[in-house]
Design a protein around this motif. Structure first.
Motif, PDB file in Angstrom:
ATOM      1  N   UNK A  82     -69.278  57.886  28.425  1.00 37.37           N
ATOM      2  CA  UNK A  82     -68.257  58.861  28.002  1.00 37.37           C
ATOM      3  C   UNK A  82     -66.942  58.597  28.716  1.00 37.37           C
ATOM      4  N   UNK A  83     -66.991  58.290  29.999  1.00 42.60           N
ATOM      5  CA  UNK A  83     -65.760  58.008  30.746  1.00 42.60           C
ATOM      6  C   UNK A  83     -65.105  56.701  30.293  1.00 42.60           C
ATOM      7  N   UNK A  84     -65.902  55.697  29.926  1.00 41.98           N
ATOM      8  CA  UNK A  84     -65.344  54.445  29.400  1.00 41.98           C
ATOM      9  C   UNK A  84     -64.628  54.698  28.073  1.00 41.98           C
ATOM     10  N   UNK A  85     -65.236  55.515  27.209  1.00 44.81           N
ATOM     11  CA  UNK A  85     -64.613  55.844  25.930  1.00 44.81           C
ATOM     12  C   UNK A  85     -63.344  56.663  26.129  1.00 44.81           C
ATOM     13  N   UNK A  86     -63.364  57.572  27.097  1.00 43.10           N
ATOM     14  CA  UNK A  86     -62.158  58.345  27.404  1.00 43.10           C
ATOM     15  C   UNK A  86     -61.059  57.443  27.959  1.00 43.10           C
ATOM     16  N   UNK A  87     -61.433  56.457  28.777  1.00 42.64           N
ATOM     17  CA  UNK A  87     -60.442  55.514  29.307  1.00 42.64           C
ATOM     18  C   UNK A  87     -59.817  54.699  28.170  1.00 42.64           C
ATOM     19  N   UNK A  88     -60.626  54.309  27.177  1.00 48.70           N
ATOM     20  CA  UNK A  88     -60.096  53.576  26.020  1.00 48.70           C
ATOM     21  C   UNK A  88     -59.121  54.459  25.237  1.00 48.70           C
ATOM     22  N   UNK A  89     -59.468  55.731  25.073  1.00 52.68           N
ATOM     23  CA  UNK A  89     -58.562  56.663  24.397  1.00 52.68           C
ATOM     24  C   UNK A  89     -57.285  56.850  25.208  1.00 52.68           C
ATOM     25  N   UNK A  90     -57.416  56.970  26.505  1.00 55.50           N
ATOM     26  CA  UNK A  90     -56.246  57.121  27.375  1.00 55.50           C
ATOM     27  C   UNK A  90     -55.298  55.934  27.209  1.00 55.50           C
ATOM     28  N   UNK A  91     -55.859  54.735  27.143  1.00 54.68           N
ATOM     29  CA  UNK A  91     -55.024  53.538  26.959  1.00 54.68           C
ATOM     30  C   UNK A  91     -54.294  53.588  25.615  1.00 54.68           C
ATOM     31  N   UNK A  92     -54.967  54.077  24.590  1.00 55.86           N
ATOM     32  CA  UNK A  92     -54.354  54.147  23.256  1.00 55.86           C
ATOM     33  C   UNK A  92     -53.281  55.227  23.175  1.00 55.86           C
ATOM     34  N   UNK A  93     -53.371  56.241  24.020  1.00 59.96           N
ATOM     35  CA  UNK A  93     -52.361  57.305  23.981  1.00 59.96           C
ATOM     36  C   UNK A  93     -51.277  57.105  25.037  1.00 59.96           C
ATOM     37  N   UNK A  94     -51.487  56.170  25.949  1.00 65.13           N
ATOM     38  CA  UNK A  94     -50.482  55.905  26.993  1.00 65.13           C
ATOM     39  C   UNK A  94     -49.357  55.009  26.492  1.00 65.13           C
ATOM     40  N   UNK A  95     -49.691  54.079  25.623  1.00 61.87           N
ATOM     41  CA  UNK A  95     -48.685  53.163  25.072  1.00 61.87           C
ATOM     42  C   UNK A  95     -48.952  53.026  23.584  1.00 61.87           C
ATOM     43  N   UNK A  96     -47.910  53.109  22.804  1.00 56.53           N
ATOM     44  CA  UNK A  96     -48.066  53.045  21.351  1.00 56.53           C
ATOM     45  C   UNK A  96     -48.711  51.719  20.954  1.00 56.53           C
ATOM     46  N   UNK A  97     -49.879  51.766  20.331  1.00 60.01           N
ATOM     47  CA  UNK A  97     -50.589  50.541  19.938  1.00 60.01           C
ATOM     48  C   UNK A  97     -50.020  49.989  18.631  1.00 60.01           C
ATOM     49  N   UNK A  98     -48.906  49.255  18.722  1.00 61.14           N
ATOM     50  CA  UNK A  98     -48.141  48.851  17.547  1.00 61.14           C
ATOM     51  C   UNK A  98     -48.974  48.041  16.556  1.00 61.14           C
ATOM     52  N   UNK A  99     -49.716  47.053  17.018  1.00 59.92           N
ATOM     53  CA  UNK A  99     -50.511  46.237  16.094  1.00 59.92           C
ATOM     54  C   UNK A  99     -51.578  47.086  15.412  1.00 59.92           C
ATOM     55  N   UNK A 100     -52.230  47.938  16.183  1.00 57.47           N
ATOM     56  CA  UNK A 100     -53.249  48.817  15.594  1.00 57.47           C
ATOM     57  C   UNK A 100     -52.615  49.776  14.596  1.00 57.47           C
ATOM     58  N   UNK A 101     -51.423  50.263  14.886  1.00 57.21           N
ATOM     59  CA  UNK A 101     -50.746  51.169  13.957  1.00 57.21           C
ATOM     60  C   UNK A 101     -50.400  50.473  12.651  1.00 57.21           C
ATOM     61  N   UNK A 102     -50.066  49.191  12.720  1.00 58.16           N
ATOM     62  CA  UNK A 102     -49.792  48.444  11.490  1.00 58.16           C
ATOM     63  C   UNK A 102     -51.043  48.445  10.615  1.00 58.16           C
ATOM     64  N   UNK A 103     -52.194  48.219  11.222  1.00 56.01           N
ATOM     65  CA  UNK A 103     -53.445  48.234  10.467  1.00 56.01           C
ATOM     66  C   UNK A 103     -53.767  49.639   9.972  1.00 56.01           C
ATOM     67  N   UNK A 104     -53.587  50.641  10.824  1.00 54.06           N
ATOM     68  CA  UNK A 104     -53.897  52.016  10.426  1.00 54.06           C
ATOM     69  C   UNK A 104     -53.013  52.493   9.284  1.00 54.06           C
ATOM     70  N   UNK A 105     -51.725  52.262   9.375  1.00 50.81           N
ATOM     71  CA  UNK A 105     -50.809  52.709   8.324  1.00 50.81           C
ATOM     72  C   UNK A 105     -51.124  51.982   7.013  1.00 50.81           C
ATOM     73  N   UNK A 106     -51.560  50.758   7.111  1.00 46.42           N
ATOM     74  CA  UNK A 106     -51.785  49.945   5.920  1.00 46.42           C
ATOM     75  C   UNK A 106     -53.192  50.066   5.347  1.00 46.42           C
ATOM     76  N   UNK A 107     -54.114  50.656   6.086  1.00 45.53           N
ATOM     77  CA  UNK A 107     -55.514  50.622   5.661  1.00 45.53           C
ATOM     78  C   UNK A 107     -55.784  51.390   4.365  1.00 45.53           C
ATOM     79  N   UNK A 108     -54.905  52.293   4.002  1.00 44.81           N
ATOM     80  CA  UNK A 108     -55.128  53.066   2.783  1.00 44.81           C
ATOM     81  C   UNK A 108     -54.689  52.327   1.520  1.00 44.81           C
TER      82      UNK A 108
END
Length: 181
Positions: A82-108
């Motif tokens: 649970x703490x490892x998963x929270x750390x991964x979420x923390x990393x995603x909310x600490x800095x805008x994940x630009x490459x991941x956002x490109x995939x997320x915005x485009x996935x639809x």
């Protein structure tokens, strides 16, 4: 002040880097369908022909930049997981994940983006589920994945009030109980 002449290889590398940076930003901001090679070239201050020469197609350029982060396998006790998963979420909310956002915005609208997001999420969920001893491990990790995905989308794409400006540590603190349940 004299500077040494730049080799063709170095000029090419710099142009490719500018194109990749422009593509990341524009795909993240506009999605796959609304981003054009011309817009990427203009943002990168280069010719659209060079973009095509270096990357061959819009789809190949997109595939190059729209990579969803994959994490090392999870392990340990359920509490450590649970703490490892929270750390991964923390990393995603600490800095805008630009490459991941490109995939997320485009996935639809773009099947390749949807496939990339799904594969990354499934891989992360399988690793996490393997570390949990109970019968509901797959469902639990799927729900945690949904919370994580929803948080990133709401923070960076929807820019929801409260979440957009929330400190990452506050987000993870509020989600700690559901991640540990």
């Amino acid at each position: 002040m004299d500077s040494a002449p730049v080799s063709r290889a170095e000029q090419r590398r710099r142009t490719q880097d500018r194109v990749l940076a422009a593509a990341r930003r524009l795909f993240a901001e506009h999605g796959y369908d609304r981003t054009t090679i011309r817009a990427i070239a203009a943002e990168a201050k280069t010719d659209p022909g060079l973009v095509m020469r270096y990357f061959e197609s819009k789809e190949k350029l997109f595939a190059r930049i729209a990579v969803v982060d994959r994490h090392e396998p999870f392990g340990g006790t359920p509490e450590q997981l649970a703490e490892q998963l929270l750390a991964a979420l923390d990393a995603k909310t600490s800095a805008e994940p630009v490459a991941a956002l490109a995939a997320l915005r485009s996935m639809f609208t773009h099947p390749e983006a949807a496939k990339e997001v799904r594969e990354a999420m499934l891989a992360e969920q399988r690793h996490a589920a393997d570390a949990l001893p109970d019968d509901d491990a797959e469902l639990r990790t799927s729900l945690i994945g949904a919370l994580t995905l929803g948080t990133v989308i709401a923070r960076y794409l929807l820019r929801l009030d409260g979440l957009e400006d929330a400190p990452p540590e506050k987000i993870t603190a509020l989600l700690r109980d559901p991640f540990h349940s």
